[in-house]
Design a protein around this motif. Structure first.
Motif: not given
Length: 384
Positions: A251-256, A327-328, A373-376, A382-383
């Motif tokens: 969720l943090s990744s999606e919000l950012r 990546n999975f 490891r998948s970088g989910v 990175q964006n």
């Protein structure tokens, strides 16, 4: 109460959904109706108990994030805060305070008391220390109400009302403690502040790995108990925590993310939240065994036999989700998934209590490691 302080309280928009959920849970607890048992705060191994623990875990994650940018006493104060919250989560999920009594209360008091002193000595975090003290005071009030419960017999409607008062005090305490942590990591007061500031790190992954040691101790402790059908399951602490940490990071990744929410990643967060709840609730066992006959003689052996099957379902749903994640599907990561499946199948076949109780921990760690490891939860960084 000054208008400025009142405006400060009302500006915390993330309070509103938490208060709304709390009110629903308190009313369900006060009703004492059997059909609301999944959201009865007086029960164990249910979504209501999970909610209480989840609030403390989010507070622990925020305290951990704040500690990473602090130095000296403040850093130690926030680390002790985070550790104290983790102990409180485990008491909510595993009923440790009911089984170990004063040892658990003493550990929590030492951790949070030391945290308060260190934070109060730091001018920038003095207000946070006071919020923490308020939350601890509400939990002490709940303990006093629990002692009152043991002092007399409660009958009729008074059973639910008394339980709602005790559990309501704990929910208020958890809200105050969460405020102490969140206001230190973000001052905007928006709902997204609950998750957006939570960042992945190699240090967090090391903590997840090191936490396997206390997880094994909790599993061993669980093997010595015969009251886990109607009490919390200590061996569920690790999977509940790890799945919820994973969900928070997604969720943090999606919000950012600058590209906006993606349904595929939001589906993963929803699955991880379900895995976290299901690790303690055991939805399939409850739906097919317990709820149809709640007064039946349900043995621990019967209950434990469903645990590895639960883990297989979690792995299967993760694999279905991963069909859309390139990546999975790496050989090394598929090897981890295969090892997890083999362990859980062995737990089903051998019917060994230790393996059954350990299945959830092995599965949660394996899923965390593969997703890491998948970088989910690093794409948005990175964006940005």
């Amino acid at each position: 109460m000054t208008p400025r302080f009142l405006n400060s309280l009302l500006s915390r928009r993330w309070w509103y959904p938490i208060i709304a959920v709390g009110l629903v849970l308190i009313l369900a607890t006060a009703s004492s109706l059997r059909w609301v048992s999944p959201i009865n705060l007086a029960g164990e191994n249910n979504p209501a108990a999970w909610w209480s623990g989840a609030v403390y875990l989010v507070a622990a994650l925020h305290a951990y994030q704040v500690s990473r940018r602090c130095e000296g006493g403040a850093r130690g104060g926030w680390q002790l805060f985070s550790l104290g919250m983790l102990v409180m989560v485990c008491t909510e999920i595993g009923s440790l305070h009911e089984r170990l009594g004063y040892a658990v209360f003493g550990a929590i008091g030492a951790l949070l008391g030391s945290s308060f002193l260190l934070l109060y000595r730091t001018p920038d975090y003095r207000a946070n220390a006071l919020w923490l003290a308020g939350g601890v005071a509400m939990n002490v009030l709940a303990v006093a109400q629990e002692l009152l419960e043991w002092s007399r017999d409660w009958t009729g409607w008074a059973i639910g009302v008394r339980a709602a008062g005790e559990e309501g005090s704990e929910l208020v305490g958890s809200l105050l403690i969460l405020t102490a942590a969140v206001r230190a990591s973000s001052t905007r007061g928006q709902i997204r502040d609950l998750f957006e500031p939570l960042l992945p790190s190699k240090e967090l992954s090391r903590i997840v790995a090191v936490s396997l040691v206390p997880a094994l101790l909790l599993m061993y402790f669980a093997t010595t108990r015969s009251d886990m059908v109607n009490r919390g399951n200590p061996s569920a602490c690790y999977p509940v925590l790890i799945y919820l940490v994973c969900a928070c990071l997604v969720l943090s990744s999606e919000l950012r993310s600058k590209s906006g929410p993606r349904a595929h990643r939001l589906l993963l967060a929803a699955l991880l939240l379900f895995f976290s709840i299901d690790s303690m609730w055991q939805l399939y066992w409850n739906a097919t065994v317990y709820y149809p006959n709640p007064d039946g003689d349900h043995s621990v052996s019967q209950w434990a036999s469903y645990l590895p099957r639960l883990s297989l379902v979690h792995v299967g749903l993760t694999l279905v989700w991963a069909l859309g994640c390139r990546n999975f599907w790496r050989a090394s990561q598929l090897g981890i998934v295969a090892a997890v499946i083999l362990f859980t199948v062995a737990a089903v076949k051998t019917e060994g209590r230790a393996m059954q109780l350990l299945a959830g921990t092995v599965t949660a760690f394996g899923i965390y490691f593969v997703l890491y490891r998948s970088g989910v939860w690093e794409d948005s960084e990175q964006n940005s």
